[in-house]
Design a protein around this motif. Structure first.
Motif, PDB file in Angstrom:
ATOM      1  N   PHE A 344       0.839  -1.200   0.000  1.00  9.20           N
ATOM      2  CA  PHE A 344       0.000   0.000   0.000  1.00  9.20           C
ATOM      3  C   PHE A 344       0.877   1.254   0.000  1.00  9.20           C
ATOM      4  O   PHE A 344       0.682   2.161  -0.803  1.00  9.20           O
ATOM      5  CB  PHE A 344      -0.916  -0.017   1.224  1.00  9.20           C
ATOM      6  CG  PHE A 344      -1.930   1.086   1.277  1.00  9.20           C
ATOM      7  CD1 PHE A 344      -3.082   0.999   0.532  1.00  9.20           C
ATOM      8  CD2 PHE A 344      -1.735   2.198   2.075  1.00  9.20           C
ATOM      9  CE1 PHE A 344      -4.030   2.006   0.579  1.00  9.20           C
ATOM     10  CE2 PHE A 344      -2.670   3.206   2.127  1.00  9.20           C
ATOM     11  CZ  PHE A 344      -3.821   3.105   1.380  1.00  9.20           C
ATOM     12  N   SER A 345       1.881   1.265   0.884  1.00  7.61           N
ATOM     13  CA  SER A 345       2.726   2.460   0.934  1.00  7.61           C
ATOM     14  C   SER A 345       3.672   2.506  -0.262  1.00  7.61           C
ATOM     15  O   SER A 345       3.981   3.586  -0.761  1.00  7.61           O
ATOM     16  CB  SER A 345       3.494   2.525   2.255  1.00  7.61           C
ATOM     17  OG  SER A 345       3.803   1.256   2.714  1.00  7.61           O
ATOM     18  N   MET A 347       2.941   1.597  -3.203  1.00  3.79           N
ATOM     19  CA  MET A 347       2.134   2.103  -4.308  1.00  3.79           C
ATOM     20  C   MET A 347       1.971   3.616  -4.206  1.00  3.79           C
ATOM     21  O   MET A 347       1.953   4.325  -5.207  1.00  3.79           O
ATOM     22  CB  MET A 347       0.771   1.421  -4.215  1.00  3.79           C
ATOM     23  CG  MET A 347      -0.046   1.475  -5.434  1.00  3.79           C
ATOM     24  SD  MET A 347       0.587   0.421  -6.701  1.00  3.79           S
ATOM     25  CE  MET A 347      -0.710   0.651  -7.896  1.00  3.79           C
ATOM     26  N   SER A 348       1.883   4.135  -2.958  1.00  5.78           N
ATOM     27  CA  SER A 348       1.601   5.556  -2.799  1.00  5.78           C
ATOM     28  C   SER A 348       2.801   6.416  -3.176  1.00  5.78           C
ATOM     29  O   SER A 348       2.642   7.600  -3.460  1.00  5.78           O
ATOM     30  CB  SER A 348       1.162   5.857  -1.370  1.00  5.78           C
ATOM     31  OG  SER A 348       2.231   5.707  -0.475  1.00  5.78           O
TER      32      SER A 348
ATOM     33  N   ALA B 106       2.942   9.732   3.891  1.00  2.00           N
ATOM     34  CA  ALA B 106       2.217   8.467   3.864  1.00  2.00           C
ATOM     35  C   ALA B 106       0.747   8.662   4.194  1.00  2.00           C
ATOM     36  O   ALA B 106      -0.099   7.885   3.775  1.00  2.00           O
ATOM     37  CB  ALA B 106       2.843   7.488   4.853  1.00  2.00           C
ATOM     38  N   TRP B 109      -2.456   8.734   1.389  1.00  2.00           N
ATOM     39  CA  TRP B 109      -3.264   7.573   0.993  1.00  2.00           C
ATOM     40  C   TRP B 109      -4.065   7.009   2.159  1.00  2.00           C
ATOM     41  O   TRP B 109      -5.172   6.554   1.973  1.00  2.00           O
ATOM     42  CB  TRP B 109      -2.372   6.499   0.367  1.00  2.00           C
ATOM     43  CG  TRP B 109      -2.226   6.704  -1.105  1.00  2.00           C
ATOM     44  CD1 TRP B 109      -2.145   7.900  -1.751  1.00  2.00           C
ATOM     45  CD2 TRP B 109      -2.191   5.691  -2.112  1.00  2.00           C
ATOM     46  NE1 TRP B 109      -2.038   7.687  -3.091  1.00  2.00           N
ATOM     47  CE2 TRP B 109      -2.058   6.366  -3.353  1.00  2.00           C
ATOM     48  CE3 TRP B 109      -2.233   4.307  -2.096  1.00  2.00           C
ATOM     49  CZ2 TRP B 109      -1.987   5.671  -4.561  1.00  2.00           C
ATOM     50  CZ3 TRP B 109      -2.154   3.631  -3.299  1.00  2.00           C
ATOM     51  CH2 TRP B 109      -2.037   4.301  -4.513  1.00  2.00           C
ATOM     52  N   TYR B 110      -3.493   7.043   3.356  1.00  2.00           N
ATOM     53  CA  TYR B 110      -4.254   6.539   4.505  1.00  2.00           C
ATOM     54  C   TYR B 110      -5.516   7.360   4.697  1.00  2.00           C
ATOM     55  O   TYR B 110      -6.580   6.824   5.008  1.00  2.00           O
ATOM     56  CB  TYR B 110      -3.410   6.595   5.771  1.00  2.00           C
ATOM     57  CG  TYR B 110      -2.361   5.515   5.874  1.00  2.00           C
ATOM     58  CD1 TYR B 110      -2.701   4.179   5.711  1.00  2.00           C
ATOM     59  CD2 TYR B 110      -1.043   5.823   6.143  1.00  2.00           C
ATOM     60  CE1 TYR B 110      -1.754   3.190   5.805  1.00  2.00           C
ATOM     61  CE2 TYR B 110      -0.086   4.838   6.239  1.00  2.00           C
ATOM     62  CZ  TYR B 110      -0.452   3.521   6.070  1.00  2.00           C
ATOM     63  OH  TYR B 110       0.484   2.540   6.151  1.00  2.00           O
TER      64      TYR B 110
END
Lengths: 378, 161, 177
Positions: A344-345, A347-348, B106, B109-110
């Motif tokens: 997830f990270s 990808m970000s 970060a 997106w979270y």
């Protein structure tokens, strides 16, 4: 989405291209919207959610032991680690002691799973950059690991081997001998891999100095595992926040050194994974030599009711820190479960680093960041 | 720092703005008011002795009986090897909070994920739109009172018998 | 194939149906699309890999829908993905076949209760073969592909009009593209 030419004013234009979710090099269902100026990208915007299965909501209507099979599907390439992270969370919440033999078995199975996962990753990196042969070689090795794991727990991909309080099945001496035999064979393959592909001229030129991630960016965007270590941050949960049997084991943590270019480029991310294979073999050998006799599962009742409270537990998976945040309200079912995954990270950060890259470089970036759809979407 | 030393240090740093949970099981955490949320996170991330530069995990939990949504940030410091859990609570109806994306990238997106699944919007967020569900989806699935629509684009959401 | 080998004055010849000849060729060049959505994609990869070796049945993977005959729904299908899959299916040339691989693609499987998962590929695509398993082994997938071969064998190739017009009985998705 169809291709669009966007006017930016001052006779400036950009071409908006769609890549995925069905694209041979996106490793599952990932999608990118590319804003390009010819072959050079202004930015690549990742779009995720094509494999969002609602694992976190399902947890709220499932019992604790009943949720363990779902954790297999959090990342099907490293099911052991997700099992372990969730089991570890419940064990620390309700003070369950894990027998030593079970901890050794978790480490052996986990490291085998890490090798299997890295085999796919390394194979995919080379395949995406044009070399199919190493991929087929590594798939062959993966099949052997699948056979070993199948002999241990009866499943090839979704293992459900690590349970709350221990592991599901015991390994006999014959199985441990088989693992040792595989290691003897596989360590030669790692040497061969170095000669066959790692320092291949084309591969090095495609990856060296491409998409450099600085250590600050890596920490800020929350990269973990091999991606973080490739940027020069010396951090491994197995060594620095030890859990299970890892404090008793001796192994090195490979970090990115800028072997062919800058620290934190695609080549570093690739080579860190190749180096980790050898360390995993070392760990398994030590475990096989020292594994004690005893129980494989602790004293766990059929109904698990952890006390009210919350816990964050993480393990070092093949893609780095795989964490799970569990809130318990004192009943048989979790109140809230949240997965924190490396992909997830990873990808970000792509939107941040994509400026100025070629479209072909994006393939190298996705492959070396080792992004996998079930982990980003859960 | 050990976790006890860190808790003492943060108590001294933030004064009476902190509320510690001290539960019987699991992790200890710090709850702050939602107005102080961004400033306290900024302080803890940049303070030399804390240097909580890594946002490990950021999520929300719905508590309909309290009529509140709880935001939980797990932070960590690689250099000092310590971690801190920071929480805040906001109301369910007007679910708005300040963004942390300037402090930890970060969080971009979270926060999109929390917006998508729990319906919390964040002030000054650079790119606040749905991330996991399709754009035309109705509702926020991780809220406890969520009800699924019966069909989505002509596909029934329950399997016909 | 029931064909007769005859001896003529200028050499031997075969008497049989044109359908059989065409179907023989089609059956042995069953190309599947390289497309996986979830866990089953790993087994799909292994099926194309060195041990199972789907090549020996004339099955090779193609990256584009326009060159492939079979769509394998390998894994969980979410609502966000369903319209994309339908789009891929409509780009494939007739005749085309669909395999639902694994429990998720059959009925939603483990994730049937989930808010985001389609409860079976047959809710938006006409499915020919269902393969159970979570995930099915590569042997099962090969069996599924062989069932498609058996289906091809019996098809009246010349009589059937292969058009890209939509069958009104097929399930559809609204608002495609």
């Amino acid at each position: 989405m169809t291709t669009v030419i966007r006017e930016l004013g001052d006779e400036q234009r950009e071409l908006v291209l769609n890549m995925g979710p069905h694209h041979p090099s996106t490793h599952g269902v990932l999608r990118f919207v590319l804003h390009t100026d010819g072959e050079v990208m202004r930015k690549a915007v990742p779009e995720i959610g094509y494999l969002h299965r609602g694992l976190e909501k399902i947890a709220e209507s499932t019992t604790y032991p009943g949720y363990v099979p779902y954790t297999d599907r959090v990342n099907y390439l490293e099911a052991m680690f997700a099992n372990e992270a969730f089991s570890k969370a419940i064990e620390s919440l309700s003070d369950i002691e894990v027998p030593e033999r079970a901890q050794y078995l978790r480490a052996i199975a986990g490291e085998l799973n890490r090798i299997a996962s890295h085999n796919i990753t390394i194979g995919c990196i080379t395949m995406d950059l044009g070399a199919i042969t190493p991929f087929v070689h590594l798939l062959r090795e993966r099949e052997t690991i699948n056979d070993l794991i199948e002999a241990l727990c009866g499943q090839r991909v979704t293992h459900h081997y690590v349970r709350i309080g221990g592991v599901a099945y015991d390994a006999d001496d014959n199985w441990l001998k088989q693992v040792e035999k595989f290691l003897n064979h596989f360590e030669a393959i790692i040497e061969e891999l170095d000669n066959l592909i790692v320092y291949n001229e084309i591969l090095v030129k495609r990856m060296a100095d491409v998409a450099v991630i600085t250590a600050d960016d890596a920490v800020g965007f929350g990269l973990v595992g091999p991606n973080l270590r490739a940027s020069g941050v010396d951090w491994d949960l197995r060594r620095d926040m030890p859990y299970g049997i890892y404090p008793k084991l001796d192994f090195d943590v490979p970090i990115g050194a800028g072997e062919k270019g800058t620290v934190g480029d695609c080549f570093d991310r690739f080579v860190v994974r190749v180096r980790e294979l050898k360390q995993s073999c070392r760990i398994i050998r030590q475990c096989i030599n020292n594994i004690p006799d005893g129980d494989i599962i602790g004293n766990v009742s059929r109904k698990i009711k952890p006390p009210k409270g919350e816990v964050y537990s993480c393990v070092e998976g093949a893609r780095g820190e795989l964490g799970v945040y569990v809130v318990s309200d004192g009943t048989e079912k979790p109140y809230r479960v949240k997965w924190r995954s490396g992909s997830f990270s990873a990808m970000s950060i792509i939107e941040h680093i994509s400026e100025g890259l070629m479209i072909a470089d994006l393939v190298a970036v996705i492959a070396t960041l080792d992004v996998i759809a079930p982990e980003t979407d859960r | 720092m050990t976790s006890e030393a860190l808790i003492d240090y943060v108590k001294g740093l933030l004064g009476d703005k902190t509320k510690w949970a001290d539960p019987e099981a699991g992790d200890n955490f710090l709850t702050v008011a939602s107005e102080d949320w961004k400033n306290i996170c900024q302080t803890l991330a940049t303070d030399k002795k804390c240097s909580l530069t890594y946002l490990r995990n950021f999520t929300g939990t719905d508590y309909p009986e309290d009529d509140e949504i709880e935001l939980t940030a797990h932070t960590f410091s690689y250099s000092e090897k310590h971690g801190l859990i920071i929480k805040t609570r906001i109301s369910r109806e007007a679910a708005v909070c300040d963004t942390l994306s300037k402090i930890w990238p970060a969080a971009i997106w979270y926060e999109r994920e929390i917006f998508d699944l729990l319906g919390v919007s964040f002030n000054n967020h650079p790119d606040l739109r749905r991330i996991l569900m399709p754009e035309d989806w109705v509702g926020h699935p991780l809220r406890k009172d969520y009800k699924q629509q019966e069909t989505y684009r002509g596909i029934p959401t329950t399997r016909p018998a | 194939m029931d064909a007769m080998v005859e001896q003529g004055p200028e050499g031997s010849f075969v008497l049989g149906k044109v359908d059989d000849l065409l179907n023989l060729a089609r059956k042995n060049s069953l190309w599947y699309m390289l497309f996986g959505t979830a866990c089953c994609a790993i087994e799909l990869m292994q099926t194309g890999g060195p041990r199972s070796d789907a090549d020996r049945f004339g099955m090779v993977f193609r990256a584009t829908p326009r060159q492939s005959d079979t769509l394998i729904l390998a894994g969980t299908i979410t609502y966000k993905m369903a319209s994309r899959i339908r789009l891929l299916y409509e780009q494939m040339a007739e005749p085309k076949y669909v395999i639902a691989m694994g429990s998720c693609a059959n009925t939603g499987g483990l994730f049937q209760e989930s808010y985001a998962v389609v409860n079976g590929g047959d809710l938006f695509l006409p499915v020919d073969v269902y393969i159970p398993g979570c995930p099915p082994r590569s042997e099962s997938l090969i069996e599924g592909l062989m069932l498609i071969q058996q289906k091809i064998e019996k098809e009246p190739w010349l009589k059937k009009a292969w058009t890209n017009t939509k069958n009104p009985k097929d399930p559809q998705i609204e608002g495609l593209l």
